[in-house]
Design a protein around this motif. Structure first.
Motif, mmCIF file in Angstrom:
data_model
loop_
_atom_site.group_PDB
_atom_site.id
_atom_site.type_symbol
_atom_site.label_atom_id
_atom_site.label_comp_id
_atom_site.label_asym_id
_atom_site.label_seq_id
_atom_site.Cartn_x
_atom_site.Cartn_y
_atom_site.Cartn_z
ATOM 1 N N PHE A 1 -1.227 -3.439 -5.858
ATOM 2 C CA PHE A 1 -0.622 -2.321 -6.588
ATOM 3 C C PHE A 1 0.342 -2.896 -7.625
ATOM 4 O O PHE A 1 0.701 -4.077 -7.564
ATOM 5 C CB PHE A 1 0.079 -1.341 -5.647
ATOM 6 N N PHE A 2 0.745 -2.064 -8.565
ATOM 7 C CA PHE A 2 1.473 -2.549 -9.729
ATOM 8 C C PHE A 2 2.892 -1.984 -9.751
ATOM 9 O O PHE A 2 3.082 -0.780 -9.865
ATOM 10 C CB PHE A 2 0.731 -2.158 -11.006
ATOM 11 N N VAL B 1 4.759 3.518 -8.962
ATOM 12 C CA VAL B 1 3.943 3.582 -7.747
ATOM 13 C C VAL B 1 4.615 4.491 -6.716
ATOM 14 O O VAL B 1 5.831 4.448 -6.526
ATOM 15 C CB VAL B 1 3.686 2.167 -7.173
ATOM 16 N N TYR C 1 0.952 3.024 -1.614
ATOM 17 C CA TYR C 1 0.022 1.902 -1.688
ATOM 18 C C TYR C 1 -0.714 1.788 -0.359
ATOM 19 O O TYR C 1 -0.283 2.342 0.663
ATOM 20 C CB TYR C 1 0.729 0.598 -2.070
ATOM 21 N N ARG D 1 0.870 4.105 2.627
ATOM 22 C CA ARG D 1 2.201 3.496 2.748
ATOM 23 C C ARG D 1 3.099 3.965 1.616
ATOM 24 O O ARG D 1 2.795 3.748 0.438
ATOM 25 C CB ARG D 1 2.093 1.979 2.743
ATOM 26 N N GLU E 1 5.991 3.857 -0.923
ATOM 27 C CA GLU E 1 6.823 2.854 -1.583
ATOM 28 C C GLU E 1 8.296 3.170 -1.340
ATOM 29 O O GLU E 1 8.702 4.335 -1.286
ATOM 30 C CB GLU E 1 6.511 2.817 -3.078
#
Lengths: 119, 107
Positions: free
Chosen positions: A106-107, B46, B49, B53, B55
């Protein structure tokens, strides 16, 4: 804090080249890969490719091979995107982002974006 | 390349509503699915993820679920700052493609 700061907006003529920088701070630059993403006006996110900041090895998405070059200057924790032979269709915001995890891919975080206008 | 398809492309909702956005992959990507929020004139951020999950720092009203090819982003009790565009992204194999985005608008 972890931060990516990109260079400022650019106005270019068709056929010219542009060089965008992405300066990292707050972490060990060579531990995390970086990606580049294009967002044309009013459009979605398009992954351009990524660069391994440890080896310098770039990988390009098919649509961006040939006119795009990813590079690094690890002495100043900076990545670069060069686009040559610019066309009006290259008008877009270009983002760099850190690959937050090599496992999850992910970024995070993202740079603030660099607007390139080709006209 | 793995294609990511989001639905709907846009939706209208009110503050306090529960919202769900779906993302479908063209092949199995296990749980390698990430969700982003993009506010107007801002860089993406984000939210989720690995499919589910959260962030760090993201409000708990956001949640993700799914595996294989089908994934869902849920926002419970929509807040004014949640009106934005949401993107899914697969991290299973390069090119790490994005969905086309879902715009959440105020009803």
């Amino acid at each position: 804090q972890v931060q990516l700061v990109q260079s400022g907006s650019e106005l270019k003529k068709p056929g010219a080249s542009v060089n965008i920088s992405c300066k990292a701070s707050g972490y060990t630059f060579t531990r995390y890969s970086l990606i580049w993403v294009r967002q044309a006006p009013g459009q979605g996110l398009e992954w351009m490719g990524w660069i391994n900041t440890n080896t310098g090895n770039p990988t390009y998405a098919q649509a961006f091979r040939g006119r795009c070059v990813f590079s690094l200057d690890t002495s100043v924790n900076t990545a670069f995107l060069q686009i040559s032979s610019l066309k009006s269709e290259d008008t877009a915001i270009y983002y760099c982002a850190r690959v937050g995890s090599s496992y999850y891919n992910f970024f995070d975080p993202w740079g603030q974006g660099t607007l390139v206008i080709v006209s | 390349d793995i294609q990511m398809t989001q639905s709907p492309s846009s939706l209208s909702a009110s503050v306090g509503d529960r919202v769900t956005i779906t993302c479908r992959a063209s092949q199995s990507i296990s749980r390698s699915l990430n969700w982003y929020q993009q506010n107007p004139q801002k860089a993406p951020k984000v939210l989720i993820y690995s499919a589910s999950r959260l962030e760090s720092g993201v409000p708990s009203r956001f949640s993700g679920s799914g595996s294989g090819t089908d994934f869902i982003l849920t926002i419970t009790s929509l807040q004014p700052e949640d009106f934005a565009t949401y993107y899914c992204q697969q991290g299973y194999s390069p090119p790490w493609t994005f969905g086309q985005g879902t715009r959440v608008e105020i009803k």
